[in-house]
Motif scaffolding. Sequence first.
Motif, PDB file in Angstrom:
ATOM      1  N   TYR A   1      -1.722  -3.195   1.589  1.00 46.96           N
ATOM      2  CA  TYR A   1      -0.384  -3.668   1.922  1.00 46.96           C
ATOM      3  C   TYR A   1       0.507  -3.818   0.488  1.00 46.96           C
ATOM      4  O   TYR A   1       0.526  -4.147   0.251  1.00 46.96           O
ATOM      5  N   GLU A   2       1.944  -3.362   0.986  1.00 47.00           N
ATOM      6  CA  GLU A   2       2.986  -3.049  -0.389  1.00 47.00           C
ATOM      7  C   GLU A   2       3.481  -3.796   1.219  1.00 47.00           C
ATOM      8  O   GLU A   2       4.351  -3.313   1.766  1.00 47.00           O
ATOM      9  N   PRO A   3       3.894  -5.237   0.929  1.00 49.45           N
ATOM     10  CA  PRO A   3       5.254  -5.974   1.726  1.00 49.45           C
ATOM     11  C   PRO A   3       6.292  -4.766   1.875  1.00 49.45           C
ATOM     12  O   PRO A   3       6.830  -5.366   2.720  1.00 49.45           O
ATOM     13  N   ASN A   4       7.558  -4.362   0.455  1.00 49.95           N
ATOM     14  CA  ASN A   4       7.965  -4.265   0.913  1.00 49.95           C
ATOM     15  C   ASN A   4       8.279  -2.762   0.873  1.00 49.95           C
ATOM     16  O   ASN A   4       9.715  -2.358   1.110  1.00 49.95           O
ATOM     17  N   SER A   5       7.574  -1.864   1.468  1.00 49.84           N
ATOM     18  CA  SER A   5       7.316  -0.273   1.861  1.00 49.84           C
ATOM     19  C   SER A   5       7.639  -0.680   2.505  1.00 49.84           C
ATOM     20  O   SER A   5       7.065  -1.404   3.622  1.00 49.84           O
TER      21      SER A   5
END
Length: 327
Positions: free
Chosen positions: A61-65
């Motif tokens: 999980y990468e919030p801003n990807s």
Amino acid sequence: KIEPVINKLNVENIVIAPFTMDNQYLESISDIIDLVNSNKKYVMLQEMQKYNNNEKSKDLYEPNSVATIVYTSGTTGFSKGAMLSNEAYNCMYNQLKYVTDYRRGETFLGAIPFFSAYGSFCGMHNSLCSGQKILLVPKFVPTDIDKLMVETKPNVAFLVPGYWKAIANSELSKKNDFSNLTLAIAGGDKMDPTSIEEINEFLTAHGCKHKLRVGYGASEFGGAVTVVPEDEDYIAGSAGLILPSCVAMVIDPDTGEVLPEGSVGELVFSCITKKAFPLLRYRTRDLCILTREKCSCGRTHVRMKKPTGRSDDMMVIKGVNVWPSQI
């Protein structure tokens, strides 16, 4: 057949989700399973699910990807890919919780394509976040929407206005009970106040204790931007309350000047939470009225009336954007 396409894309992993885990079915796709075992790019769904409740899940999980690229209907004449991040999806869930009541354990009818922002955000993602069961429709036939509603008896249904009208006018629907519905929402196209009133009369007469909810949205924002809350003192032509984290204003389409409350002008939005696809002073070209009149439900957010026209010469015909130059 998919390999040449995949090789041209910057894709790190491809998840293969079998319809069933039945042994006979798995044997029929043995060639695909062999491909998975020999190529790290592919992973079976059940393998990916092992990441749940695991420290490794944090790495996924990468919030801003960018999570998805949803193509729009073309507000300015050309379809464009709206990049929507992981956090944008979760933001929309938190926004809709402000005006809708998703209940854990209920069923959601997935009759809106999940490749659209409306179906992807407002339907699939919100339902999964709420712990609901999604009733998938492998091959959707629009003329069978009444039969589908009667047979599956969903608690939640997000449909386009035309489907709700078909349900209300169906002889099959008139013979059945709709008390199972706890959340009925119409979106994806405009809907006149008379139709809303007729559908609400139908739902009430057939056991539903909740009224049809409408709203306004765009793919660029990830679906909904306004929704009529359950307890709003409904005003004919209302599009509901502006959702949290969205800033709205109306401007003079020619000068760009911000107009005072109650004026008809072009609707402009700024959405301060969409980090992968930030929108500041996004001109929708829709003409409408904004008011800060307090809702009887107690909420003080800006209220919006449904668009009355366009500041350009675009026409919306059955949900499709059409320009005179195209005819």
